[in-house]
Design an enzyme around this catalytic site. Structure first.
Site, short mmCIF file in Angstrom:
data_model
loop_
_atom_site.label_atom_id
_atom_site.label_comp_id
_atom_site.label_asym_id
_atom_site.label_seq_id
_atom_site.Cartn_x
_atom_site.Cartn_y
_atom_site.Cartn_z
N ARG A 1 4.81 -12.72 9.78
CA ARG A 1 5.44 -11.54 9.49
C ARG A 1 6.88 -11.60 10.21
O ARG A 1 7.15 -12.31 11.11
CB ARG A 1 4.61 -10.25 9.71
CG ARG A 1 4.23 -10.07 11.03
CD ARG A 1 3.64 -8.79 11.42
NE ARG A 1 2.33 -8.55 10.32
CZ ARG A 1 2.27 -7.40 9.55
NH1 ARG A 1 3.27 -6.32 9.41
NH2 ARG A 1 1.34 -7.32 8.73
N LYS B 1 4.21 0.80 9.95
CA LYS B 1 4.48 2.10 9.11
C LYS B 1 3.82 3.28 9.79
O LYS B 1 4.50 4.22 9.62
CB LYS B 1 3.40 1.74 7.85
CG LYS B 1 4.62 1.10 6.66
CD LYS B 1 3.86 1.14 5.27
CE LYS B 1 2.68 0.22 5.13
NZ LYS B 1 2.39 0.13 3.75
N GLU C 1 1.10 -1.15 -0.02
CA GLU C 1 0.03 -0.12 0.09
C GLU C 1 0.89 1.16 -0.04
O GLU C 1 1.88 1.10 0.78
CB GLU C 1 -0.98 -0.03 1.25
CG GLU C 1 -1.94 1.38 1.16
CD GLU C 1 -2.81 1.32 2.36
OE1 GLU C 1 -2.86 0.25 3.24
OE2 GLU C 1 -3.42 2.22 2.74
P1 ATP Z 1 -0.51 -1.65 6.44
O1 ATP Z 1 -1.36 -2.31 5.60
O2 ATP Z 1 -1.02 -1.64 7.77
O3 ATP Z 1 -0.48 -0.11 6.01
P2 ATP Z 1 1.55 -3.34 5.96
O4 ATP Z 1 2.81 -3.68 6.86
O5 ATP Z 1 0.66 -4.60 5.71
O6 ATP Z 1 0.87 -2.10 6.70
P3 ATP Z 1 1.54 -3.22 3.04
O7 ATP Z 1 1.98 -2.25 2.20
O8 ATP Z 1 0.05 -3.67 2.80
O9 ATP Z 1 2.04 -2.86 4.60
O10 ATP Z 1 2.65 -4.65 2.85
C1 ATP Z 1 2.79 -5.14 1.58
C2 ATP Z 1 3.13 -6.66 1.80
O11 ATP Z 1 4.09 -6.67 2.70
C3 ATP Z 1 1.98 -7.21 2.33
O12 ATP Z 1 1.66 -8.41 1.78
C4 ATP Z 1 2.34 -7.63 3.80
O13 ATP Z 1 1.84 -8.79 4.03
C5 ATP Z 1 3.86 -7.58 3.59
N1 ATP Z 1 4.50 -7.38 4.88
C6 ATP Z 1 4.21 -6.24 5.61
N2 ATP Z 1 5.04 -6.37 6.93
C7 ATP Z 1 5.58 -7.46 6.76
C8 ATP Z 1 6.24 -8.00 7.85
N3 ATP Z 1 6.83 -7.40 8.87
N4 ATP Z 1 6.79 -9.30 7.34
C9 ATP Z 1 6.65 -9.86 6.34
N5 ATP Z 1 5.91 -9.28 5.39
C10 ATP Z 1 5.37 -8.04 5.50
MG MG Z 2 -1.50 -4.16 4.30
#
Ligand code: ATP
Ligand code: MG
Length: 565
Positions: free
Chosen positions: A268, A278, A41
């Protein structure tokens, strides 16, 4: 609490996702195609947790000769920005991965999603609810109690179509109406209790501008994008496991062919001494606890890059930690180990003095100098040698000298002889102090017969010091970074995480001297300053001097300290 370290994580390499893919291939599922995606995102910079997901998704495509898409999950215009889109693309490329011509945005599918919403309404599987999202959530019940049906649940299809079209046309205020899927308010899975699929947001979108005022929810977007992009394995983090029945329900409504994507969840990445959310990273930037998203103390890819991490070290780290189905915390020293390991093999060695003490070689002629051979990297003979200049005035590290040394101090002190690396044996004869009693200079003599640092007669010295020639060295600024938090789980307490910020996470030394070799360095070039650690040249141009960031020390001082306790 014990954290995973090098040895126990290396065992986890057998990856359960690969095993599931192997099975799908054996069954000829989706015509044996393998197609993954990385779906960030664009509401922040990528961090080391995302790197794990990137390595996993692109890694699967690589391993199976498949494809991996980049898809921006841009369904929330109020938090998303183009700056983030650009940084995300730069970071993925830097990590060494390529989505080729498969760059997608969820917003590319806004019309398809809207059509799909209309289709669900026409089939009696979606309805407009005139209640607020807050009120709806109070009617959701609990995992053990069924939810209450909305008074608007049984509106006619015609009325629903009319209202949804008017929502789309901007007739209603934000928050006044939503579109919900009509599934089951008694389902034991809360996500199946008539989830909201569209909401009204009247904010400019970074790609579609003001065209839309209704935006699809994440759950209504993600699986459908997977479907339209032809994704076969939709790999996501564990918190989405409970969303999987909903993911599948939407695919069931959409499915026109035998093909279907499959969602697989993994744990994760969490790291000790690190914040990975984030939202909180944005807070660190906004409230100026750090100097931007690329501050070398940040766990962002851009921060790690500026700190001196290499793509290889991050990929190796990602392999080492493996992929599991249970949440845990990885010791950040494992990440530090990975960069040390890579830089040890690849980094150019130079000598640099961080806390200079002047040494005058009294028996070396004034106004003369000579060049001595130094090895560029003892781990890699092909990197060859370079010349280092030696002259009458040198700098050594202040703490390599003691006037009244304790028994076990083997470095320089009055009357002792030490080796200057690649140069000569020197002996200290005289200590010069200022009126405050602070040592300002050492007067030493050198043994011309020890050129190259070799003993002329078999006599031994107990220490080898690094040094630079005063008139040749490049005056530099060095930024010593340490962990940003002084608690292994800054996010794991009731107190605000900012209370655990390490006040010593950045120390700036403005009076350092590095050998002239670094004059030709480009920003982000890596060096080992002998005996001190790994450093890289920063791209900050606000300082008149070159700025070096310390990536890591040569040894893991934190683990050493902890085991002493
Ligand atoms: P949010 O959705 O709360 O903004 P997010 O960390 O999920 O935060 P995204 O941009 O949706 O951010 O993440 C993109 C991809 O990275 C998703 O598929 C998510 O599962 C993966 N991802 C995010 N954080 C982690 C992590 N700590 N370890 C492994 N994969 C992650
Ligand atoms: Mg996300």
């Amino acid at each position: 609490m014990a954290y995973n370290s090098v040895n126990d994580t290396q065992q986890q390499k057998a990856n359960f996702i690969h095993i599931q893919i192997d099975e799908d291939l054996r069954n000829g599922k989706n015509e044996s195609r393998i197609h993954t995606r990385f779906p960030p995102e664009p509401n922040g910079y990528l961090h080391i947790g995302h790197a794990k997901s990137i390595c996993l998704n692109f890694g699967i495509a690589h391993k199976y000769g498949g494809k991996c898409n980049l898809r921006f999950d841009d369904t929330n215009p109020s938090k998303e920005e183009t700056e983030y889109v650009e940084s995300i693309m730069q970071d993925i490329r830097w990590l060494g991965f390529d989505w080729e011509d498969r760059l997608y945005y969820a917003s590319d599918f806004f019309q398809n999603l809207h059509d799909f919403g209309v289709k669900l309404i026409k089939e009696g599987k979606a309805y407009v609810d005139d209640q607020s999202a807050e009120l709806i959530s109070t009617q959701k019940g609990s995992p053990t109690h069924p939810g209450d049906e909305s008074p608007y649940r049984n509106r006619s299809i015609d009325e629903n179509i009319d209202l949804f079209m008017r929502m789309t046309a901007g007739e209603f205020d934000e928050g006044s109406r939503v579109l919900r899927a009509k599934i089951d308010m008694t389902s034991p899975n809360m996500h199946m209790r008539d989830p909201i699929i569209y909401r009204i947001i009247k904010t400019h979108h970074h790609r579609t501008g003001n065209k839309w005022v209704v935006y699809p929810m994440y759950d209504f977007t993600h699986g459908q994008c997977d479907y339209w992009e032809g994704i076969t394995h939709s790999v996501c983090t564990l918190e989405f496991e409970v969303h999987r029945p909903l993911y599948n329900w939407f695919i069931d409504q959409l499915q026109e062919t035998g093909y279907r994507p499959r969602q697989i969840e993994f744990a994760r990445l969490n790291l000790t001494y690190t914040i990975m959310s984030k939202r909180k990273l944005l807070q660190l930037v906004k409230e100026r606890f750090v100097n931007g998203w690329d501050d070398p103390r940040m766990p962002t890819i851009s921060g790690l890059r500026r700190r001196g991490y290499t793509p290889e070290s991050i990929r190796n780290f990602s392999d080492r930690i493996g992929v599991t189905k249970t949440d845990g915390i990885i010791d950040v020293s494992l990440l530090e180990y990975s960069i040390r390991e890579h830089l040890n093999k690849t980094a150019q060695r130079v000598m640099g003095v961080l806390d200079p003490l002047k040494v005058i070689i009294t028996n070396y002629p004034e106004n003369e100098s000579e060049e001595l051979d130094a090895i560029n990297n003892p781990e890699d003979a092909e990197m060859g040698t370079r010349k280092v200049s030696f002259s009458r005035e040198l700098y050594i590290e202040r703490d390599d000298f003691m006037e009244n040394p304790p028994k076990k101090f083997f470095r320089l002190s009055p009357g002792t002889e030490v080796r200057l690396r690649y140069a000569y044996f020197i002996t200290c004869n005289n200590v010069v102090k200022n009126e405050k009693g602070i040592i300002t200079e050492l007067h030493c003599t050198y043994d011309p017969a020890s050129r190259g640092g070799n003993s002329p007669d078999g006599r031994k010295v107990k220490a080898t010091l690094h040094w630079v020639s005063a008139k040749h060295a490049v005056k530099s600024e060095v930024r010593l970074y340490d962990r940003l938090f002084n608690d292994p789980e800054p996010d794991g307490h009731s107190a605000d995480f900012t209370e655990f910020i390490n006040p010593e996470s950045l120390k700036i030394l403005s009076d350092c001297y590095v050998e002239p070799f670094v004059r030709n360095a480009k920003p982000l070039d890596h060096f080992q300053f002998e005996r001190l650690g790994y450093f890289n040249l920063d791209y900050d141009t606000t300082s008149e001097k070159p700025v070096f960031n310390r990536t890591v020390q040569l040894k893991d001082s934190w683990t050493k300290e902890q085991s002493k306790e």
